[in-house]
Scaffold this motif. Structure first.
Motif, PDB file in Angstrom:
ATOM      1  N   MET A 364       0.703  13.770  -1.124  1.00 31.93           N
ATOM      2  CA  MET A 364       1.370  13.703  -2.430  1.00 31.93           C
ATOM      3  C   MET A 364       2.158  14.994  -2.672  1.00 31.93           C
ATOM      4  SD  MET A 364       1.672  11.374  -4.529  1.00 31.93           S
ATOM      5  CE  MET A 364       1.715  10.717  -6.149  1.00 31.93           C
ATOM      6  N   GLU A 365       1.569  16.136  -2.310  1.00 25.45           N
ATOM      7  CA  GLU A 365       2.266  17.421  -2.492  1.00 25.45           C
ATOM      8  C   GLU A 365       3.538  17.455  -1.639  1.00 25.45           C
ATOM      9  OE1 GLU A 365      -0.624  20.459  -1.567  1.00 25.45           O
ATOM     10  OE2 GLU A 365      -1.930  19.779  -3.195  1.00 25.45           O
ATOM     11  N   LEU A 366       3.423  16.999  -0.386  1.00 30.83           N
ATOM     12  CA  LEU A 366       4.606  16.994   0.495  1.00 30.83           C
ATOM     13  C   LEU A 366       5.689  16.058  -0.024  1.00 30.83           C
ATOM     14  CD1 LEU A 366       3.121  17.030   4.127  1.00 30.83           C
ATOM     15  CD2 LEU A 366       4.436  18.833   3.030  1.00 30.83           C
ATOM     16  N   VAL A 367       5.263  14.880  -0.515  1.00 35.56           N
ATOM     17  CA  VAL A 367       6.234  13.910  -1.036  1.00 35.56           C
ATOM     18  C   VAL A 367       6.971  14.525  -2.227  1.00 35.56           C
ATOM     19  CG1 VAL A 367       6.461  11.709  -2.263  1.00 35.56           C
ATOM     20  CG2 VAL A 367       5.074  11.841  -0.186  1.00 35.56           C
ATOM     21  N   HIS A 368       6.224  15.148  -3.154  1.00 34.64           N
ATOM     22  CA  HIS A 368       6.863  15.781  -4.316  1.00 34.64           C
ATOM     23  C   HIS A 368       7.836  16.870  -3.867  1.00 34.64           C
ATOM     24  CE1 HIS A 368       3.567  14.366  -7.268  1.00 34.64           C
ATOM     25  NE2 HIS A 368       4.587  13.537  -7.227  1.00 34.64           N
ATOM     26  N   ALA A 369       7.370  17.710  -2.931  1.00 32.08           N
ATOM     27  CA  ALA A 369       8.210  18.825  -2.479  1.00 32.08           C
ATOM     28  C   ALA A 369       9.466  18.334  -1.756  1.00 32.08           C
ATOM     29  CB  ALA A 369       7.407  19.740  -1.562  1.00 32.08           C
ATOM     30  N   SER A 370       9.382  17.173  -1.128  1.00 32.80           N
ATOM     31  CA  SER A 370      10.543  16.665  -0.385  1.00 32.80           C
ATOM     32  C   SER A 370      11.582  16.058  -1.328  1.00 32.80           C
ATOM     33  CB  SER A 370      10.102  15.596   0.618  1.00 32.80           C
ATOM     34  OG  SER A 370       9.751  14.415  -0.079  1.00 32.80           O
ATOM     35  N   GLY A 371      11.168  15.768  -2.556  1.00 31.35           N
ATOM     36  CA  GLY A 371      12.073  15.171  -3.536  1.00 31.35           C
ATOM     37  C   GLY A 371      12.420  13.721  -3.205  1.00 31.35           C
ATOM     38  N   LEU A 372      11.701  13.124  -2.263  1.00 32.54           N
ATOM     39  CA  LEU A 372      12.037  11.759  -1.850  1.00 32.54           C
ATOM     40  C   LEU A 372      11.334  10.723  -2.737  1.00 32.54           C
ATOM     41  CD1 LEU A 372      11.767  12.221   2.026  1.00 32.54           C
ATOM     42  CD2 LEU A 372      13.840  11.985   0.671  1.00 32.54           C
ATOM     43  N   ALA A 373      12.013   9.596  -2.931  1.00 30.29           N
ATOM     44  CA  ALA A 373      11.414   8.525  -3.736  1.00 30.29           C
ATOM     45  C   ALA A 373      10.518   7.697  -2.817  1.00 30.29           C
ATOM     46  CB  ALA A 373      12.507   7.658  -4.332  1.00 30.29           C
ATOM     47  N   ILE A 374       9.299   8.206  -2.618  1.00 29.15           N
ATOM     48  CA  ILE A 374       8.359   7.510  -1.731  1.00 29.15           C
ATOM     49  C   ILE A 374       7.151   7.104  -2.556  1.00 29.15           C
ATOM     50  CG2 ILE A 374       6.715   7.867   0.164  1.00 29.15           C
ATOM     51  CD1 ILE A 374       8.789   9.652   1.500  1.00 29.15           C
ATOM     52  N   ASN A 375       6.809   5.819  -2.426  1.00 29.70           N
ATOM     53  CA  ASN A 375       5.661   5.317  -3.191  1.00 29.70           C
ATOM     54  C   ASN A 375       4.403   5.409  -2.306  1.00 29.70           C
ATOM     55  OD1 ASN A 375       3.861   3.207  -3.968  1.00 29.70           O
ATOM     56  ND2 ASN A 375       5.404   1.642  -3.513  1.00 29.70           N
ATOM     57  N   LEU A 376       3.550   6.368  -2.676  1.00 26.76           N
ATOM     58  CA  LEU A 376       2.346   6.646  -1.880  1.00 26.76           C
ATOM     59  C   LEU A 376       1.133   6.000  -2.543  1.00 26.76           C
ATOM     60  CD1 LEU A 376       0.938   8.734   0.295  1.00 26.76           C
ATOM     61  CD2 LEU A 376       0.498  10.069  -1.741  1.00 26.76           C
ATOM     62  N   GLY A 377       0.293   5.357  -1.775  1.00 29.64           N
ATOM     63  CA  GLY A 377      -0.895   4.734  -2.356  1.00 29.64           C
ATOM     64  C   GLY A 377      -2.091   4.887  -1.445  1.00 29.64           C
ATOM     65  N   LEU A 378      -3.289   4.727  -2.037  1.00 26.88           N
ATOM     66  CA  LEU A 378      -4.511   4.851  -1.260  1.00 26.88           C
ATOM     67  C   LEU A 378      -5.313   3.558  -1.357  1.00 26.88           C
ATOM     68  CD1 LEU A 378      -6.623   7.989  -1.023  1.00 26.88           C
ATOM     69  CD2 LEU A 378      -7.763   5.822  -1.215  1.00 26.88           C
ATOM     70  N   VAL A 379      -5.831   3.101  -0.235  1.00 29.41           N
ATOM     71  CA  VAL A 379      -6.611   1.867  -0.231  1.00 29.41           C
ATOM     72  C   VAL A 379      -8.052   2.177   0.146  1.00 29.41           C
ATOM     73  CG1 VAL A 379      -6.764  -0.487   0.669  1.00 29.41           C
ATOM     74  CG2 VAL A 379      -4.529   0.636   0.525  1.00 29.41           C
ATOM     75  N   GLN A 380      -8.976   1.649  -0.666  1.00 29.15           N
ATOM     76  CA  GLN A 380     -10.400   1.835  -0.402  1.00 29.15           C
ATOM     77  C   GLN A 380     -11.068   0.452  -0.348  1.00 29.15           C
ATOM     78  OE1 GLN A 380     -11.449   4.126  -4.020  1.00 29.15           O
ATOM     79  NE2 GLN A 380     -11.673   5.899  -2.673  1.00 29.15           N
ATOM     80  N   THR A 381     -12.360   0.432  -0.088  1.00 29.31           N
ATOM     81  CA  THR A 381     -13.120  -0.816  -0.230  1.00 29.31           C
ATOM     82  C   THR A 381     -14.108  -0.623  -1.384  1.00 29.31           C
ATOM     83  OG1 THR A 381     -14.995  -0.201   1.148  1.00 29.31           O
ATOM     84  CG2 THR A 381     -13.087  -1.155   2.276  1.00 29.31           C
ATOM     85  N   ALA A 382     -14.852  -1.672  -1.679  1.00 23.68           N
ATOM     86  CA  ALA A 382     -15.837  -1.589  -2.766  1.00 23.68           C
ATOM     87  C   ALA A 382     -16.904  -0.522  -2.473  1.00 23.68           C
ATOM     88  CB  ALA A 382     -16.496  -2.947  -2.963  1.00 23.68           C
ATOM     89  N   TYR A 383     -17.047  -0.141  -1.190  1.00 22.55           N
ATOM     90  CA  TYR A 383     -18.055   0.871  -0.835  1.00 22.55           C
ATOM     91  C   TYR A 383     -17.629   2.297  -1.196  1.00 22.55           C
ATOM     92  CZ  TYR A 383     -20.520  -2.697   1.797  1.00 22.55           C
ATOM     93  OH  TYR A 383     -21.216  -3.828   2.146  1.00 22.55           O
TER      94      TYR A 383
END
Ligand code: GN1
Ligand code: MG
Length: 597
Positions: A364-383
Motif C-alpha cells: 500500500m505504501e509503494l502504491v501510494h508513493a508511485s501515484g498510480l491508480a492501483i486497486n489493492l486488496g487482501l483476501v483471507q478465509t474465515a480462519y
C-alpha cells in the motif's frame, strides 16, 4: 499418411481384435477401409483420431490392469489438495493421474504439472495434484473428472478414459507435455515412476524434475507455457529470478533499526531444507540462514509449519536463542510461518494473517508513493484472526475480502483486484498482479517525465513481483519478501508482533458419519445444513465477548473442523468445545463425544 500412423492403426486393430470386442473391431476395420478411400480428407482425419484414441485408451487400460490394479474399494475424492492417501494405496491413482495429465495437456495444448506430495501430512502418506497451464490449481470441472477416473474399476477404465476424450473433444494427436515433481518422502520415487508409466502409455512427454518444492513446479509450468516470459523453467532460473530481485531491493535499503539479516530455518525434514540451502547461496550477505531439520529426522514430525501453527509451539530441533526470528516451512515448502520464543520461554507465532498484513501494508505504501491508480486488496478465509481483519480494514485501510478455504478460491478472489494479496492463516499465500497492472508499472518506470520518487516506487513494485512467486503460495519466496519488508521498516520480529494483538483462537476436529451433511454458505461462515445447527452456534457465540465460531467439512481429512475465537483463551476453548458438541449431536457424530475443557 506416415508409416508411424500406419503402425499405430494396425496395432490398434490387433489389440482390439485380440480382445474380441465385436462392435469396436467392426469400427476399426471400417475406419481402416475408409482410410483408403478418403485418405487426405477431413473425414479421414476424424477417423484417424478415433482410432488413435481407441488404441491409446485400450493400451492405458490394459497396462493399468496389469501393473497398477485398483487396490481399494473406497471412493476417493480430488479435494483442495488433490488426492491424499496412505502411500501404499496410491500407485494406481498416480498412474491414472499420469493419464489424466496427458489428456489435460492435450486438451489445453500446454504443459501440465503433476506434483507428488502430501505436504504437511505424516511421512507414510503421499498424494498427487495437477497444475494447470498458468500455474493455477486444476480447474474444478476436471477435479470431478479426476475423481471419476480414480474411482473407476479396472474393467471400466477404458470406458471412462474414452468418455473423457469424447466429452472434452480432446485432440489425441497433440503433444502431451507433463512436468513431474516429488517431495522427499521415501514413497515418492516409485510413485513418480507410476506417473511416468501413465504419461508414456498415452504417448505423453514426461519431464521429471526430481525432488522440488510444490511452488517450484508451479513456477516451471508457468515458465514453459509463457515461453520463458515468466522465467526459465530450471532450478537455476527459479533461484536467479527470486534472488536477483531480492538482492536489488536489499541494496536499495540500508540496514537500520532493529532488523538483523538472519533467520533460523526449520525445514520440516523435507524439500524446503534442501532448496533453502541452495537459495541461500544466491543471497550474499543480504540474509544469512541457519537451517535445521534438514532431513535426518522424520518429515513433519514435531516440526514444520503445520505443527507450529496447529500446536502453537516451537518445533523440536531448532536451537534458537530467546527472541530470535525463526521460520518454519511445511513438507512441500508452500507454507511459511514465523515465530520466536521470548526470554520467559513464551512462544509467539506470526502466521499467514501476520504475513498478509505486513506485505499488504508495505505494498500500500509503494502504491501510494508511485501515484498510480492501483486497486489493492487482501483476501483471507474465515480462519483469519478477527484482529487481523480489523487491523487491515481499519488501520491499513486496505479492502478485505473473504473466500472459501482452499488456495484456488483465494486466488480466484484475488484476481478481482489490480494487486491481490492472499494468505490462509496457516501460512499459504502470495501476491498477484493483473496483466494491466504489470504493464502500468513497467511503463511508469520508463517514463522520464514522471517524478523520480514515483518511478522509484514503481520500480520497487516491479521488484516485489520479481521476488514473489505469483503462481502459488511459496514459502521460500514469501520468506524473501517478508525479510525485505522487515529490513525496509527496520523491524525486529517483536516490532512486527506489536502491530496488533491476536484474539485467542482454537481449532477442533469432530468425526461424523458423513461429513457431507455439513453444508455451508457465505465463504463457509454460515452453516445451512443440518437444520438448526447455525441457530445453535449463534446462541453459543452470543454468550462470549468478541465471540465468533464456524464449522465446515474438511476437504483433506474425513472430519468436520470447528473454529472459535473469543476474548480469552479459556472462553475460546469452551466455546469451541460447545460448538463441537453441537456438531456431534446434530450432524451424526461417531466415536467419543467431544468433552468440555
Ligand atoms: C484450516 C486449514 O488449515 N485448512 C487447510 C486444509 O484444508 P481443509 O479443507 O481444512 O482440510 O488443507 C488445505 C490444503 O493444504 C489448506 O488449503 C487449508 O487451509
Ligand atoms: Mg504444503
Amino acid at each position: 499418411m506416415s508409416s508411424v500412423e500406419d503402425v499405430v492403426l494396425a496395432e490398434a486393430a490387433c489389440v482390439i481384435l485380440s480382445k474380441q470386442q465385436a462392435p469396436r473391431m467392426y469400427w476399426v476395420k471400417q475406419s481402416l477401409e475408409t482410410r483408403a478411400r478418403y485418405s487426405g480428407s477431413e473425414l479421414f482425419k476424424d477417423l484417424n483420431q478415433m482410432t488413435l484414441t481407441l488404441f491409446h485408451v485400450n493400451q492405458a487400460a490394459e497396462s493399468g490392469r496389469r501393473n497398477f490394479s485398483k487396490k481399494v474399494d473406497k471412493d476417493v475424492m480430488y479435494g483442495t489438495a488433490g488426492f491424499r492417501e496412505k502411500a501404499e494405496a496410491l500407485d494406481y491413482i498416480i498412474y491414472r493421474m499420469g493419464l489424466l495429465a496427458v489428456l489435460r495437456a492435450k486438451y489445453k495444448n500446454a504443459a501440465i504439472g503433476l506434483m507428488i506430495t502430501a505436504s504437511h501430512n505424516p511421512e507414510p502418506d503421499n498424494g498427487v495434484k495437477l497444475i494447470d497451464p498458468h500455474g493455477e490449481m486444476l480447474e474444478v470441472k476436471w477435479e470431478k473428472i479426476a475423481s471419476a477416473l480414480a474411482n473407476a474399476s479396472d474393467d471400466k477404465l477404458e470406458e471412462v478414459l474414452d468418455d473423457i476424450v469424447k466429452s472434452e473433444s480432446i485432440n489425441m494427436s497433440r503433444e502431451g507435455c507433463v512436468f513431474i515433481g516429488q517431495d522427499t518422502r521415501p514413497s515418492s520415487p516409485s510413485l513418480a515412476r507410476a506417473a511416468v508409466a501413465g504419461i508414456k502409455v498415452l504417448s505423453g512427454l514426461p519431464t521429471d524434475f526430481g525432488v522440488v518444492t510444490t511452488p517450484m513446479l508451479h513456477f516451471f509450468v508457468t515458465c514453459r507455457n509463457t515461453q520463458g516470459a515468466y522465467g526459465e523453467a530450471t532450478e537455476k532460473g527459479y533461484f536467479t529470478k527470486l534472488s536477483t530481485a531480492f538482492n536489488k531491493l536489499c541494496a536499495s535499503v540500508k540496514l537500520s533499526g532493529n532488523y538483523k539479516p538472519h533467520v533460523f530455518f526449520d525445514g520440516a525434514n523435507g524439500v524446503g531444507a534442501v532448496k533453502m540451502k541452495a537459495l541461500a547461496g544466491y543471497l550474499s550477505e543480504n540474509l544469512s540462514v541457519d537451517i535445521y531439520n534438514k532431513g535426518s529426522g522424520k518429515l513433519n514430525y514435531m516440526c514444520g509449519a503445520d505443527y507450529v501453527k496447529v500446536q502453537q509451539r516451537a518445533p523440536s530441533g531448532v536451537p534458537a536463542p530467546p527472541g530470535e526470528r525463526c521460520v518454519s516451512v511445511d513438507g512441500d515448502a508452500d507454507r511459511l510461518v514465523y515465530y520466536y520464543v521470548d526470554e520467559g520461554s513464551v512462544f509467539h507465532m506470526l502466521d499467514g494473517d501476520r504475513i498478509a498484513t505486513l506485505i499488504a501494508g508495505y505494498l500500500m505504501e509503494l502504491v501510494h508513493a508511485s501515484g498510480l491508480a492501483i486497486n489493492l486488496g487482501l483476501v483471507q478465509t474465515a480462519y483469519a484472526n478477527g484482529s487481523s481483519t480489523h487491523y487491515i480494514a481499519n488501520v491499513l485501510k486496505v479492502p478485505v475480502a473473504c473466500a472459501k478455504t482452499g488456495v484456488k478460491f483465494l486466488h480466484e478472489k484475488a484476481l478481482e483486484f489490480d494487486i491481490g494479496v492472499y494468505f490462509e492463516a496457516n501460512g499459504h499465500g502470495t501476491v498477484i498482479a493483473s496483466e494491466k497492472t504489470t504493464r502500468l508499472i513497467k511503463d511508469t518506470i520508463s517514463k522520464t517525465e514522471i517524478p523520480a520518487e514515483q518511478r522509484s516506487a514503481a520500480e520497487g513494485l516491479a521488484d516485489v513481483f520479481g521476488v514473489i512467486n505469483q503462481t502459488v503460495g511459496d514459502a521460500l519466496s514469501d520468506l524473501l519478501l517478508v525479510e525485505v519488508v522487515l529490513r525496509t521498516k527496520g523491524w525486529s520480529i517483536q516490532d512486527w508482533l506489536g502491530t496488533y494483538v491476536d484474539l485467542p483462537n482454537r481449532q477442533l476436529k469432530v468425526t461424523v458419519k458423513d461429513r457431507r451433511v455439513i453444508q455451508t454458505t457465505d465463504a463457509e461462515r454460515i452453516c445451512e445444513n443440518p437444520e438448526g445447527l447455525q441457530k445453535k452456534i449463534d446462541e453459543l457465540v452470543a454468550k462470549y465477548e468478541r465471540g465468533r465460531a464456524f464449522v465446515r467439512p474438511s476437504g483433506t481429512e474425513d472430519i468436520v473442523r470447528v473454529y472459535a475465537e473469543a476474548d480469552s483463551q479459556e472462553n475460546t476453548d469452551r466455546l469451541a468445545a460447545l460448538v463441537a458438541q453441537a456438531v456431534y449431536q446434530m450432524a451424526g457424530g461417531v466415536g467419543e463425544a467431544p468433552t468440555l475443557p
